[in-house]
Design an enzyme around this catalytic site. Structure first.
Site, PDB file in Angstrom:
ATOM      1  N   SER A  52      -0.192  44.888 -15.621  1.00 14.48           N
ATOM      2  CA  SER A  52       0.260  44.395 -14.317  1.00 14.48           C
ATOM      3  C   SER A  52       0.399  42.874 -14.352  1.00 14.48           C
ATOM      4  O   SER A  52       0.990  42.280 -13.446  1.00 14.48           O
ATOM      5  CB  SER A  52      -0.718  44.800 -13.212  1.00 14.48           C
ATOM      6  N   ASP A  90      -5.016  46.473 -21.881  1.00 11.64           N
ATOM      7  CA  ASP A  90      -3.995  47.479 -21.559  1.00 11.64           C
ATOM      8  C   ASP A  90      -2.891  47.418 -22.609  1.00 11.64           C
ATOM      9  O   ASP A  90      -2.275  46.359 -22.814  1.00 11.64           O
ATOM     10  CB  ASP A  90      -3.416  47.122 -20.176  1.00 11.64           C
ATOM     11  N   LYS A 120      -6.634  50.580 -23.256  1.00  9.04           N
ATOM     12  CA  LYS A 120      -6.172  51.609 -22.315  1.00  9.04           C
ATOM     13  C   LYS A 120      -4.758  52.013 -22.678  1.00  9.04           C
ATOM     14  O   LYS A 120      -3.940  51.141 -23.009  1.00  9.04           O
ATOM     15  CB  LYS A 120      -6.222  51.084 -20.874  1.00  9.04           C
ATOM     16  N   GLU A 189      -4.114  57.220 -11.330  1.00 11.75           N
ATOM     17  CA  GLU A 189      -3.334  56.335 -10.440  1.00 11.75           C
ATOM     18  C   GLU A 189      -2.436  57.148  -9.510  1.00 11.75           C
ATOM     19  O   GLU A 189      -1.657  57.999  -9.974  1.00 11.75           O
ATOM     20  CB  GLU A 189      -2.494  55.345 -11.272  1.00 11.75           C
TER      21      GLU A 189
HETATM   22  O1  KIV Z   1      -2.037  47.248 -15.326  1.00 10.53           O
HETATM   23  C1  KIV Z   1      -2.863  47.518 -14.444  1.00 10.53           C
HETATM   24  O2  KIV Z   1      -3.286  46.671 -13.650  1.00 10.53           O
HETATM   25  C2  KIV Z   1      -3.314  48.895 -14.344  1.00 10.53           C
HETATM   26  C3  KIV Z   1      -4.152  49.260 -13.159  1.00 10.53           C
HETATM   27  C4  KIV Z   1      -3.318  49.365 -11.967  1.00 10.53           C
HETATM   28  C5  KIV Z   1      -4.936  50.489 -13.399  1.00 10.53           C
HETATM   29  O3  KIV Z   1      -3.005  49.682 -15.180  1.00 10.53           O
END
Ligand code: KIV
Length: 276
Positions: A52, A90, A120, A189
């Protein structure tokens, strides 16, 4: 809340233990050193360096453009600011989907260069084999199902998932497959709260971390910019609770600074360096 130095370090096992004891797990995103330090000192369990960042730091309309290099740099900054929280990196779009080898190499980069402790990955049952291999390499993996923003074009927009039986069955099958593959936790989500509750109950070990997935998940995650009001106007999903409104505070401080400089009130003598 005990001081940061007195708190225990959050590990993957902490997530599993908290789920077993029914203690809620708290997660927020962060993308830089100083914000990470603030969240860590406030007592958050884990910090997600979310892709994000593409939206809230870099101003893109989706998460798709962000690269490994940029995500590794954000992760390293967050890790430098974090003492006790678990640091989760992520994996960006196409850094793990093309092949298991690509996934292992890029997940490894997050640990070696970004000092992350966990990665993740978005995706359901179709990602289970890749998750299994990454976990076998010693890298803990958090899954992410439901609305997976990297597949936004396939999903056709931010629609609540798990409402119809077909979608519910796919999410349940995916959650069980990801747990079996070794995920210690997974983000749920934008999932119908009943489905998220059923998934949470069905998983024996893996903790569910909800965002727009109702109150029955083992924990919750939100984007830090959203809870502080720092996001482009027009983003106000039903699940979002805003805890502070920073834009007017920032605007006020900036206006005062502009005014002080223009009036010649900044800097003053005592804010300047002279030879004597
Ligand atoms: O990238 C992010 O912030 C996310 C969250 C919304 C779980 O994957």
């Amino acid at each position: 809340m005990p001081k940061t130095s007195e708190r225990k370090k959050t590990t993957v096992q902490t997530f599993i233990n908290k789920k077993a004891k029914g203690e809620k797990i708290t997660v927020l995103t962060a993308y830089d050193y100083y914000m990470a330090k603030l969240l860590d000192e406030a007592g958050i369990d884990a910090i997600l360096v979310g892709d994000s960042a593409a939206n809230v730091v870099h101003g893109f309309d989706s998460t798709l453009p962000i690269t490994m290099d940029v995500m590794v740099a954000h992760t390293a900054a967050v890790a430098r600011g974090t003492e006790k929280a678990l640091v989760i990196a992520d994996m960006p779009f196409l850094s793990f989907q093309p092949s298991t080898e690509t996934a292992i190499a890029n997940a490894g980069r997050f640990l070696k260069e970004g000092w992350a402790e966990v990665v993740k990955m978005e995706g359901g049952i179709e990602m289970a084999a890749t998750v299994k291999r990454v976990v076998e390499c010693g890298i803990p993996v958090m899954g992410h199902i439901g609305l997976t923003p990297q597949s936004i074009h396939r999903l056709g927009g931010p629609k609540v998932q798990g409402r119809e039986e077909k979608s519910r069955a796919y999410l349940m099958e995916s959650a069980l497959a990801l747990e079996e593959a070794g995920c210690f936790a997974m983000v749920l989500e934008l999932i119908n709260a009943d489905t998220a509750s059923e998934i949470t109950a069905a998983l024996k070990r893996a903790a569910t971390i909800g965002i727009g997935a109702g109150p029955h998940c083992d924990g919750q995650v939100l984007v830090i910019n959203d809870i502080l009001g720092l996001r482009k106007e027009g983003f106000s999903p039903k699940f979002l609770r805003q805890y502070a409104d920073l834009p007017p505070i920032i605007a006020e401080a900036v206006k005062k600074y502009i005014d002080d400089v223009r009036r010649g009130d900044y800097p003053r003598e005592e804010e300047s360096f002279y030879n004597k």
